[in-house]
Design a protein around this motif. Structure first.
Motif, PDB file in Angstrom:
ATOM      1  N   LEU A   1      39.631  34.029  47.103  1.00 15.32           N
ATOM      2  CA  LEU A   1      40.763  33.674  47.961  1.00 15.32           C
ATOM      3  C   LEU A   1      40.281  32.999  49.234  1.00 15.32           C
ATOM      4  CD1 LEU A   1      43.698  33.921  49.132  1.00 15.32           C
ATOM      5  CD2 LEU A   1      43.034  36.196  49.910  1.00 15.32           C
ATOM      6  N   VAL A   2      39.289  33.607  49.888  1.00 15.68           N
ATOM      7  CA  VAL A   2      38.833  33.083  51.174  1.00 15.68           C
ATOM      8  C   VAL A   2      38.166  31.729  50.991  1.00 15.68           C
ATOM      9  CG1 VAL A   2      37.319  33.502  53.135  1.00 15.68           C
ATOM     10  CG2 VAL A   2      38.626  35.384  52.166  1.00 15.68           C
ATOM     11  N   THR A   3      37.365  31.579  49.925  1.00 17.24           N
ATOM     12  CA  THR A   3      36.720  30.291  49.657  1.00 17.24           C
ATOM     13  C   THR A   3      37.767  29.199  49.415  1.00 17.24           C
ATOM     14  OG1 THR A   3      34.947  31.520  48.600  1.00 17.24           O
ATOM     15  CG2 THR A   3      35.003  29.162  48.207  1.00 17.24           C
ATOM     16  N   ARG A   4      38.759  29.570  48.646  1.00 13.91           N
ATOM     17  CA  ARG A   4      39.831  28.626  48.320  1.00 13.91           C
ATOM     18  C   ARG A   4      40.561  28.192  49.592  1.00 13.91           C
ATOM     19  NH1 ARG A   4      44.725  30.788  45.025  1.00 13.91           N
ATOM     20  NH2 ARG A   4      46.004  28.899  44.975  1.00 13.91           N
ATOM     21  N   LEU A   5      40.813  29.158  50.468  1.00 14.05           N
ATOM     22  CA  LEU A   5      41.491  28.835  51.716  1.00 14.05           C
ATOM     23  C   LEU A   5      40.625  27.922  52.564  1.00 14.05           C
ATOM     24  CD1 LEU A   5      42.970  32.305  52.719  1.00 14.05           C
ATOM     25  CD2 LEU A   5      44.227  30.286  51.930  1.00 14.05           C
TER      26      LEU A   5
ATOM     27  N   MET B   1      51.479  34.428  57.573  1.00 12.27           N
ATOM     28  CA  MET B   1      52.574  34.721  56.666  1.00 12.27           C
ATOM     29  C   MET B   1      52.432  34.026  55.317  1.00 12.27           C
ATOM     30  SD  MET B   1      54.367  36.996  57.575  1.00 12.27           S
ATOM     31  CE  MET B   1      53.892  38.002  58.935  1.00 12.27           C
ATOM     32  N   GLU B   2      51.584  32.979  55.264  1.00 11.96           N
ATOM     33  CA  GLU B   2      51.399  32.284  53.984  1.00 11.96           C
ATOM     34  C   GLU B   2      50.375  32.973  53.097  1.00 11.96           C
ATOM     35  OE1 GLU B   2      52.031  27.906  56.057  1.00 11.96           O
ATOM     36  OE2 GLU B   2      50.049  28.643  55.532  1.00 11.96           O
ATOM     37  N   LEU B   3      49.633  33.903  53.725  1.00 10.67           N
ATOM     38  CA  LEU B   3      48.532  34.531  52.996  1.00 10.67           C
ATOM     39  C   LEU B   3      48.970  35.126  51.669  1.00 10.67           C
ATOM     40  CD1 LEU B   3      46.320  36.459  55.556  1.00 10.67           C
ATOM     41  CD2 LEU B   3      45.613  34.710  53.940  1.00 10.67           C
ATOM     42  N   ARG B   4      50.146  35.755  51.674  1.00  8.96           N
ATOM     43  CA  ARG B   4      50.550  36.504  50.495  1.00  8.96           C
ATOM     44  C   ARG B   4      50.597  35.639  49.231  1.00  8.96           C
ATOM     45  NH1 ARG B   4      55.805  39.278  50.981  1.00  8.96           N
ATOM     46  NH2 ARG B   4      55.311  39.727  53.140  1.00  8.96           N
ATOM     47  N   PHE B   5      51.042  34.369  49.387  1.00 10.63           N
ATOM     48  CA  PHE B   5      51.153  33.515  48.192  1.00 10.63           C
ATOM     49  C   PHE B   5      49.775  33.214  47.628  1.00 10.63           C
ATOM     50  CE2 PHE B   5      54.600  32.415  51.172  1.00 10.63           C
ATOM     51  CZ  PHE B   5      55.623  33.022  50.473  1.00 10.63           C
ATOM     52  N   TYR B   6      48.883  32.817  48.542  1.00  7.63           N
ATOM     53  CA  TYR B   6      47.530  32.488  48.075  1.00  7.63           C
ATOM     54  C   TYR B   6      46.854  33.711  47.495  1.00  7.63           C
ATOM     55  CZ  TYR B   6      48.347  28.247  50.735  1.00  7.63           C
ATOM     56  OH  TYR B   6      48.872  27.081  51.195  1.00  7.63           O
ATOM     57  N   ALA B   7      47.076  34.855  48.145  1.00  7.31           N
ATOM     58  CA  ALA B   7      46.419  36.078  47.688  1.00  7.31           C
ATOM     59  C   ALA B   7      46.861  36.398  46.262  1.00  7.31           C
ATOM     60  CB  ALA B   7      46.748  37.230  48.626  1.00  7.31           C
TER      61      ALA B   7
ATOM     62  N   SER C   1      45.526  33.864  43.811  1.00  3.48           N
ATOM     63  CA  SER C   1      44.077  33.991  43.663  1.00  3.48           C
ATOM     64  C   SER C   1      43.722  35.160  42.776  1.00  3.48           C
ATOM     65  CB  SER C   1      43.418  34.198  45.021  1.00  3.48           C
ATOM     66  OG  SER C   1      43.626  33.091  45.840  1.00  3.48           O
ATOM     67  N   MET C   2      44.428  36.250  42.979  1.00  2.99           N
ATOM     68  CA  MET C   2      44.116  37.417  42.165  1.00  2.99           C
ATOM     69  C   MET C   2      44.434  37.124  40.701  1.00  2.99           C
ATOM     70  SD  MET C   2      45.011  41.368  42.782  1.00  2.99           S
ATOM     71  CE  MET C   2      46.564  41.571  41.992  1.00  2.99           C
ATOM     72  N   ASP C   3      45.597  36.516  40.473  1.00  6.96           N
ATOM     73  CA  ASP C   3      45.979  36.211  39.101  1.00  6.96           C
ATOM     74  C   ASP C   3      44.964  35.278  38.449  1.00  6.96           C
ATOM     75  OD1 ASP C   3      48.104  37.772  39.529  1.00  6.96           O
ATOM     76  OD2 ASP C   3      49.555  36.145  39.850  1.00  6.96           O
ATOM     77  N   LEU C   4      44.562  34.226  39.206  1.00  2.00           N
ATOM     78  CA  LEU C   4      43.614  33.268  38.652  1.00  2.00           C
ATOM     79  C   LEU C   4      42.281  33.929  38.362  1.00  2.00           C
ATOM     80  CD1 LEU C   4      44.141  30.038  40.776  1.00  2.00           C
ATOM     81  CD2 LEU C   4      44.362  30.265  38.285  1.00  2.00           C
TER      82      LEU C   4
END
Lengths: 374, 651
Positions: free
Chosen positions: B308-312, B322-328, B331-334
């Motif tokens: 997640l952090v690398t992707r960000l 507030m956008e973190l939740r979507f990426y998180a 990322s977990m699913d991927l």
């Protein structure tokens, strides 16, 4: 910057004691012993305060105390005293008094001698009935212990049985004991009395009783001035420090408001008795310094003239009388510093030797301060 | 009422035969007593005798781990500091201070982890070793969660700095890279090492550009043919814009720069500049934030939150909290790719990324085996004013509820109970009640311990508990025949009834033995003598003996008389007092005045008249002889005093 190192030891510490230095030693003390209380498995531990030499290399490393060896102890450690370089006398809440020997060549501890149930209630032979031994003091080879049973025992390190026992020496609990002279001891009890016992007399009664006026506040600790033996300091349940002159009167010379709760230990600095240290249940440790006024006084000497010569004479007299006995605390300056701000749990024990202070707390930590007078 | 979210965990009591018998239990303050019953599973009585054992089931097991005591004690100090600084936190420096407190908590966890690790390494017992290792992993998970909460909730990092903090977080908790780097750099030619590209990749994935470039330069110098390629890549890595902690550049500026840089990377990739070297090409793809390229390095990242952090870092460097939740979530699913289901730790971190503070605390409470973590974290978040809106349907609020649970656990421990007191103090609603209930159950093994408990109660004006402790100690002393001690305990508790009881014992001893025990105490009663009538009498009576001993007869006589006429002395004791008067009556000089003698006579008559039946009943001669003797002595004294007073007046 104070040089204090701390270590959390996972047991509540009831006593800390420096190992006495050999007569010719020049180094500051390094080895100390601790005892724990209120644990299912209490221990006597020997620590090294950490090598000061190592600290110089990278500056910030102060070498925290490290454990050399430890041994299990039955019951809470109530009091502890080094008999000599190797042997420690330990008082237990079970009423047993034990001498432990510290083998320095292979760093082990072993029980050297044990007096089972030196203190007891009702009957020594029944299985329960041990009474906590609350205080111990040694003057090699003599060992004196006192307890909740109001008994005073005199042992010799090499003898199996007690040399002398005074049953019912006190109707209340004896909290602490110290030597006044080689044959006389001082005890304090839970009804605010200070008693002198002369062990040469066969009579089982104190040779003198001193007591606090008003409410009989229990006294918890006692220490004698190392050079002027008539000056005695005691600490009470209300945190008050009392200074007594045992040559005169039956009441303390001065009462000094100090801690907010029980004062657990009081110690004159053994080689610099203008300094006194006290610790308390309220989590503070105080350094009482009367040396400031003594050091300021010689300034009179430099002014010259007859009147000043007279003045200086009188001040010299006064310093011989000792700052501790001055009746007017406002006249004599006394500097008091709290060495532990913001501590919340009780400081149960302290010991000073040379420039070093060691203390232990109910917060399960031991602290070593190596530069007291920096 | 909420439904429980998970099934309550099953606790197997080792040794208890729960398969064929019914168990019964009783609640304790922090533990449960369990024992086997006579009844079988089906409810029918089972003939076989049950084992006569009682099991103590403790809830908070971590409390008993020796190494963790350091954690409890040290964090207690931090906790107290935090409560003290309540007022200072209002200001602007408040947040910095709270972050510092949070860091202090974390450093305690880390120190504890190191100790535990040391213990695991030094022990030879494999079972113990396993236990220590488990604890290390639990502690490290706690630290990981705490750190994330610190970034998101306590510090509440904003877009820009947020990413930097998250990078630090990942770097701190993925620590196997350092050993790999040492191995690579330690080899003769680092660039030929089989792990060389792994290390470079890890550096890039963690955004440690300078270190990655340093390694790459070694490869470049060993491989002059592709020098140009290295230069370009090195340049790209050097130019990568990163958010700064200071406010010198605005977010839009950063975004603009980043856009340019991104396009430049894109150009080089499309040119095929790196086509000859697959390693470098994949690095360039990572720089572009290519998800597939990053996912290929899954093994190197080990966790989804690293991904997640690398992707960000490479695709959304200015991510807002507030956008973190979507990426998180994505990322977990991927990362997990449907192969494995998320573990409790993953769910907790996910809840944190979703800013579901309560969910974090709830999950932690369920998963972790101690209350330490949730209690302290919740308290800290509460001080950040983040939890105020939330009220439970039981108790007062969540902070207090968790603190109470934690402190109750401490109180069940034989030694850590002292820490619990301060936690209860900071629970405004129920703390006091809990403390009162728990403190009474502390075993008082020595007087010193009793004094400590007593001090705790006295400081908090818990009069009921003070009385009960003193009474327990007084009873103990009494049982041990230590009357002096017993008396001083009841004086401390101001327990008049008990003082009377003990005074009676003293008087009984006196009438049996004819001398007082414990003189040092009775002579020094002082004002405490007024606690009970009987105690006053005891003190005064002893004073009479002292005066008599000092030959101050007149004072002694007056005191003796007052004891009776003022009804301080109990009636049963009057005879003894009158007998004590005998020697005074028989002295050569006259001591009692005429009036006093009349009073004495009245006392004697009151006594004999008061219980004539009893007098008759007592057929022993001693009592009657005593009365006779007294009457005689009184009469003679009266005669002498009349003569004396007459002559004095006459002359």
């Amino acid at each position: 910057m104070e040089d204090v190192s701390a270590k959390f030891v996972s047991q509540k510490i009831s006593r800390t004691r420096w190992r006495p230095l050999p007569a010719a030693a020049l180094q500051p003390p390094d080895i100390f012993a601790t005892g724990s209380w209120d644990n299912e498995d209490n221990r006597i531990s020997i620590w090294s305060a950490g090598d000061l030499g190592n600290a110089g290399l990278n500056g910030e490393y102060h070498g925290e105390p490290h454990l050399l060896c430890d041994i299990q102890h039955n019951g809470d450690v109530m009091d502890m005293q080094f008999l000599d370089q190797e042997r420690i006398v330990v008082a237990s809440s079970t009423g047993t008094v034990t001498i432990f020997r510290h083998h320095q060549n292979n760093q082990t501890l072993s029980a050297n001698h044990r007096w089972d149930k030196a203190h007891y209630h009702v009957d020594q032979d029944t299985s329960c009935g041990g009474a906590a031994c609350t205080g111990v003091v040694c003057n090699n080879p003599e060992i004196v212990t006192v307890g909740e049973d109001g008994r005073i025992n005199l042992f010799r390190a090499d003898q199996k049985d007690a040399v002398r026992t005074i049953d019912n020496a006190d109707s209340s609990t004896l909290h602490a004991v110290t030597f006044l002279r080689t044959t006389e001891i001082l005890t304090v009890n839970s009804i605010g009395q200070l008693k002198i016992w002369d062990l040469r007399h066969q009579r089982n009664e104190p040779s003198q009783i001193f007591s606090l006026a008003g409410d009989r506040v229990p006294l918890h600790c006692v220490d004698r001035h190392p050079n002027q033996q008539h000056i005695v300091a005691t600490g009470g349940q209300d945190g008050m420090l009392s200074i007594w002159d045992i040559r005169q009167g039956t009441m303390p010379v001065s009462l000094l408001n100090a801690h907010e709760a029980e004062m657990w230990e009081v110690h004159f600095h053994p080689s610099d008795p203008d300094h006194l240290f006290t610790c308390s249940e309220d989590g503070s440790l105080w350094h009482w310094d009367t040396s400031t006024n003594v050091s300021e006084k010689p300034s009179f000497l430099h002014q010259g003239g007859r009147s000043t010569a007279y003045l200086s004479h009188s001040t010299i007299n006064q310093s011989v009388v000792s700052a501790w006995l001055s009746n007017d605390p406002t006249k004599e300056r006394m500097e008091i510093t709290n060495l532990i701000p913001n501590q919340t749990l009780s400081v149960n024990s302290l010991d000073v030797l040379g420039p070093c202070l060691v203390y232990g707390t109910d917060a399960e930590a031991i602290y070593v301060n190596r530069q007291l007078f920096a | 009422m909420d439904e429980p979210d998970t099934e309550p965990p099953l606790v197997v009591v080792p040794g208890a035969d729960s398969s064929s018998r019914q168990l019964c239990f009783a609640w304790g303050p922090a533990e449960v007593l369990v024992c086997e019953t006579l009844f079988g599973r089906a409810g029918t009585e089972n003939g076989a005798p049950s084992s006569s054992r009682v099991f103590v089931v403790r809830r908070d097991q971590d409390i008993y781990i020796q190494t963790l005591r350091k954690l409890f004690n040290e964090s207690h100090g931090i906790f107290m500091g935090l409560q003290r600084s309540e007022e200072e936190l209002a200001g602007k420096s408040g947040k910095a201070q709270l972050v510092q407190v949070s860091k202090n908590y974390r450093s305690v966890i880390r120190a504890c982890m190191e100790d535990m690790h040391q213990a695991a390494v030094s022990t030879r017992d494999p079972a113990l070793q396993g236990q220590y290792s488990t604890q290390v992993s639990i502690l490290s998970a706690m630290e990981l969660i705490w750190n994330l909460c610190e970034i998101l909730f306590v510090e509440a990092a904003t877009a820009g700095p947020l990413l930097l903090r998250l990078l630090d977080w990942v770097r701190l908790h993925v620590c196997d890279v350092d050993s790999m780097v040492r191995e690579v750099l330690g080899s003769e030619s680092p660039s030929k090492h089989k792990l060389f590209w792994n290390v470079v990749d890890i550096f890039v994935l963690q955004g440690r550009m300078d270190e990655a470039r340093h390694l790459l330069s070694k490869e470049a110098s060993a491989n002059p043919t592709s020098m140009n390629m290295y230069k370009i890549l090195d340049d790209l890595m050097k130019k990568m814009p990163v958010p700064s902690l200071s406010n010198t550049q605005t977010l839009t500026e950063l975004e603009l720069k980043w856009q340019h840089w991104h396009e430049e990377c894109q150009r080089y990739l499309q040119d095929g500049t790196f086509a000859s070297n697959p390693h470098m090409e994949s690095i360039c793809k990572i720089l572009l934030g290519d998800e597939d390229a990053i996912l290929e390095k899954k093994e190197l990242m080990t966790t989804w939150y690293h991904f997640l952090v690398t992707r960000l870092l490479y695709s959304h460097p200015t991510v807002k909290p507030m956008e973190l939740r979507f990426y998180a979530q994505s990322s977990m699913d991927l990362f997990l790719g449907g192969e494995s289901s998320p573990e409790p730790l993953d769910l907790i971190l996910m809840a944190a990324f979703e800013f579901e503070m309560h969910q974090v605390i709830k999950e932690c409470s369920i998963v972790l085996s101690n209350w330490w973590f949730v209690a302290h974290l919740t308290d800290l978040l509460d001080h950040c004013k983040l939890l105020q809106s939330h009220n439970l349907y039981f108790g007062s609020n969540m902070r207090e509820f968790l603190l109470l649970e934690y402190a109750s656990g401490l109180f069940s421990h034989h030694s850590l109970w002292q820490l619990g007191v301060d936690y209860f103090d900071h629970c405004p609603e129920y703390g006091r009640v809990y403390l009162e209930l728990h403190i009474e159950r502390i075993p008082l093994s020595t007087e010193q311990k009793a004094l400590k408990v007593l001090r705790i109660c006295e400081q908090r004006q818990m009069h009921e508990q003070v009385r009960s402790i003193c009474k327990i100690m007084a009873m103990k002393a009494l049982r041990n025949n230590r009357l002096g001690s017993a008396l001083s305990w009841s004086i401390r508790a101001k327990d008049a009834a008990f003082a009377t009881l003990i005074s009676d014992r003293f008087l009984k001893d006196y009438s049996e033995r004819g001398c007082f025990s414990d003189l040092d105490l009775i002579d020094n009663l002082g004002p405490s003598m007024l606690l009970s009538d009987r105690l006053t009498f005891l003190g005064k009576y002893r004073e009479f003996h002292r005066l008599y001993g000092e030959q101050r007869f007149a004072e002694a006589a007056r005191l003796l008389l007052t004891l009776m006429t003022a009804h301080i002395a109990p009636c049963s004791f009057w005879m003894t007092l009158l007998t004590d008067a005998l020697p005074l009556l028989e002295q050569k000089e006259v001591i009692f005045s005429a009036e006093q003698t009349y009073e004495l006579m009245r006392c004697l008559e009151d006594l004999t008249a008061g219980n004539p039946d009893k007098q008759k009943f007592q057929d022993d001669d001693i009592e009657t002889t005593k009365v006779e003797m007294l009457r005689l002595a009184l009469a003679r004294n009266l005669a002498r005093v009349i003569v004396k007073e007459g002559t004095v007046e006459g002359s």
